[in-house]
Design an enzyme around this catalytic site. Structure first.
Site, PDB file in Angstrom:
ATOM      1  N   LYS A  44       0.817  -1.131   0.134  1.00 29.89           N
ATOM      2  CA  LYS A  44      -0.035  -0.150  -0.171  1.00 29.89           C
ATOM      3  C   LYS A  44       0.795   1.185  -0.116  1.00 29.89           C
ATOM      4  O   LYS A  44       1.879   1.405   0.679  1.00 29.89           O
ATOM      5  CB  LYS A  44      -0.879   0.060   1.211  1.00 29.89           C
ATOM      6  CG  LYS A  44      -2.033  -0.902   1.231  1.00 29.89           C
ATOM      7  CD  LYS A  44      -3.024  -0.814   0.227  1.00 29.89           C
ATOM      8  CE  LYS A  44      -4.264  -1.770   0.173  1.00 29.89           C
ATOM      9  NZ  LYS A  44      -5.236  -1.711  -0.669  1.00 29.89           N
ATOM     10  N   GLU A  79      -1.861  -0.376  -8.911  1.00 28.52           N
ATOM     11  CA  GLU A  79      -3.303  -0.229  -8.810  1.00 28.52           C
ATOM     12  C   GLU A  79      -3.759   1.140  -8.176  1.00 28.52           C
ATOM     13  O   GLU A  79      -3.141   1.544  -7.406  1.00 28.52           O
ATOM     14  CB  GLU A  79      -3.728  -1.301  -7.429  1.00 28.52           C
ATOM     15  CG  GLU A  79      -5.319  -1.744  -7.475  1.00 28.52           C
ATOM     16  CD  GLU A  79      -5.287  -2.972  -6.529  1.00 28.52           C
ATOM     17  OE1 GLU A  79      -4.367  -3.754  -6.189  1.00 28.52           O
ATOM     18  OE2 GLU A  79      -6.500  -2.753  -5.940  1.00 28.52           O
ATOM     19  N   ASP A 120      -0.458  -0.481  -4.592  1.00 24.65           N
ATOM     20  CA  ASP A 120      -1.926   0.146  -4.571  1.00 24.65           C
ATOM     21  C   ASP A 120      -2.040   1.476  -3.750  1.00 24.65           C
ATOM     22  O   ASP A 120      -1.604   1.544  -2.674  1.00 24.65           O
ATOM     23  CB  ASP A 120      -2.657  -1.046  -3.741  1.00 24.65           C
ATOM     24  CG  ASP A 120      -4.178  -0.650  -3.895  1.00 24.65           C
ATOM     25  OD1 ASP A 120      -4.727   0.344  -4.608  1.00 24.65           O
ATOM     26  OD2 ASP A 120      -5.078  -1.444  -3.386  1.00 24.65           O
ATOM     27  N   LYS A 162     -13.933  -7.066  -7.379  1.00 26.50           N
ATOM     28  CA  LYS A 162     -14.238  -7.504  -6.044  1.00 26.50           C
ATOM     29  C   LYS A 162     -15.759  -7.884  -5.781  1.00 26.50           C
ATOM     30  O   LYS A 162     -16.620  -6.952  -6.277  1.00 26.50           O
ATOM     31  CB  LYS A 162     -13.886  -6.371  -4.743  1.00 26.50           C
ATOM     32  CG  LYS A 162     -12.439  -5.952  -4.770  1.00 26.50           C
ATOM     33  CD  LYS A 162     -12.330  -4.875  -3.977  1.00 26.50           C
ATOM     34  CE  LYS A 162     -10.638  -4.554  -3.761  1.00 26.50           C
ATOM     35  NZ  LYS A 162     -10.692  -3.558  -3.166  1.00 26.50           N
TER      36      LYS A 162
HETATM   37 MG   LIG Z   1      -7.124  -1.774  -4.293  1.00 27.36          MG
END
Ligand SMILES: [Mg+2]
Length: 357
Positions: free
Chosen positions: A163, A218, A190, A267
Site C-alpha cells: 500500500k 493499482e 496500490d 471484488k
Molecule cells: Mg485496491
C-alpha cells in the site's frame, strides 16, 4: 421447479483483526461485517458475507442490515432455481448499496449449488482448483514495511502488494526495503487513489532507476480521473489496474474505451457475482487482465471469491488476503489454505461452508 427460499437471515458479524490495517483512505481496527444466510424449505443453508467499506462502496454495517431487510419481501418465498431473475429484481430495488446486495448473491448461489449437488467453482466453470494470493502490506514506516515484508516472505508469499500513498520519497524508500526483504518476490503497488498522475509516474520511475520492477500499479489516482489513469499507463512501464474506478460493467466499458487500464480489479463486494461475471466477460473480450480482490471478508465471503476465480480460471492476480489479517474462528468448509495457496479441491456442494454464529 426448484426449492423455495424460506428465510433470508441477516445479522451483524464483528471480527477482530490481528493488527490495524492502514491504507491511504483510512485505518481499520476491526471488521464490522454482516453475515447473510439463505435458508431453503428443505433446510439447506447458503452463506454470504458483506464486508462494508464506507469509503469504497458507501456501505456500513448498519446500511447493509437495513438494505437487506428492505429487500427481504422480494426474496422469501421465491424459487432458488430462478436465481438470475430473483437477483435482477432485488438489484433493481436498491440503487447504490452494492455491497449489501453482493452478500445476498453469495448466499443465493451457495444455497443453489448445494441443492444442485455441485461445488460452487464447478458452477462457474470448474477451470482450476487452486490459486495463489498475494499479501498486502499496510502503510507504515520503511522499517515497519521491511519487517512486514520479511514476515510475508518467511510465510511463503511470492507476491507482495505494498500500500502506498505517503509521498514519493517515503514510498520509494519503503519499496526498496521490500526488495531488500524479498529479493525474489514480485512487487505490486496500490495507492488507493492517493497520487497525482505525475507523482505516480515519478514513484515508478524512481524505484525502476534503483533496479526494482513493479508488476502492477493499482488505482494510482482518484476514482473519477480516467485521464489520469491513462496518463500513468502511457508514461511509465507498469501495468495499471482500476479498483475504485470500476464498480459496474458500464465502468469497465468506459475505462477500456478510454484505453486507461491494463487490468481491472473485480471484488464481489463492489459488483456482486452477476456484475463480476459481466465485467470478467468484458475484460476477456477486450483482452484486458483480471484481478480478483477483497475487502475485509472472513473465510465465508472469501470462499465465493476463491470459487469464482478457480471456476473461471481467468484471473492473473489474486488478492484474497483478508483471511491472514483477521483472527481465525471456527468455520467448516469454504476452501483449504496452504500458505498463500487457496484450494477448492474436494469441496462437494456449494462452498461446503458450515457455520453457526
Ligand atoms: Mg485496491
Amino acid at each position: 421447479m426448484g426449492i423455495k427460499i424460506r428465510e433470508l437471515k441477516v445479522e451483524p458479524f464483528n471480527l477482530a483483526l490481528k493488527e490495524p490495517f492502514i491504507i491511504a483512505t483510512g485505518r481499520k481496527d476491526a471488521a464490522n461485517n454482516v453475515l447473510v444466510r439463505i435458508i431453503l424449505e428443505d433446510g439447506t443453508v447458503g452463506y454470504g458475507e458483506v464486508a462494508p467499506s464506507p469509503y469504497t462502496t458507501g456501505d456500513t454495517q448498519q446500511t447493509c442490515l437495513a438494505v437487506l431487510d428492505h429487500i427481504r419481501w422480494a426474496v422469501e418465498g421465491q424459487d432458488i432455481a430462478k436465481w438470475r431473475s430473483l437477483l435482477s429484481k432485488t438489484r433493481k430495488l436498491i440503487r447504490s448499496n452494492v455491497g449489501a446486495h453482493s452478500g445476498l448473491e453469495l448466499a443465493v448461489l451457495d444455497a443453489l449449488t448445494k441443492t444442485m449437488g455441485i461445488p460452487l467453482y464447478e458452477f462457474f466453470g470448474g477451470a482450476i482448483t487452486s490459486v495463489e494470493t498475494d499479501l498486502t502490506l499496510s502503510l507504515g514506516t520503511p522499517d515497519e514495511t521491511f519487517n512486514a515484508a520479511r514476515k510475508a516472505v518467511d510465510q511463503g508469499f511470492k507476491l507482495i502488494k505494498v500500500k502506498v500513498g505517503q509521498g514519493v520519497s517515503v514510498d520509494a524508500e519503503r519499496i526498496l526495503r521490500v526488495r531488500e526483504a524479498g529479493p525474489d518476490c514480485e512487487i505490486s503497488l496500490d495507492a488507493n487513489q492517493a497520487y497525482s498522475p505525475k507523482d505516480a509516474v515519478e514513484l515508478v520511475r524512481r524505484v525502476n532507476a534503483d533496479g526494482v520492477e513493479i508488476g502492477l500499479l493499482e488505482q494510482p489516482v482518484r476514482r473519477d480521473d480516467i485521464e489520469g489513469l491513462k496518463y500513468v499507463r502511457e508514461h511509465c512501464p507498469v501495468a495499471v489496474a482500476a479498483d475504485e474506478s470500476c464498480f459496474t460493467p458500464e465502468d469497465a466499458i468506459r475505462l477500456i474505451r478510454a484505453d486507461a487500464v491494463d487490468v481491472i480489479n473485480i471484488k464481489l463486494a463492489k459488483c456482486g457475482i452477476v456484475g463480476a461475471m459481466d465485467i470478467a466477460g468484458i475484460c476477456r473480450s477486450a483482452n484486458k487482465g483480471l484481478m480478483i480482490g477483497c475487502m475485509m471478508e472472513s473465510k465465508i465471503g472469501l470462499a465465493a471469491s476463491a470459487h469464482f476465480a478457480c471456476g473461471s480460471g481467468d484471473f492473473l492476480h489474486h488478492d484474497l488476503d483478508s483471511i491472514y489479517l483477521l483472527r481465525p474462528f471456527d468455520c467448516k468448509g469454504g476452501f483449504k489454505l496452504d500458505g498463500p495457496r487457496f484450494s477448492v479441491d474436494g469441496i462437494e456442494k456449494g462452498t461446503d461452508l458450515e457455520f453457526n454464529p
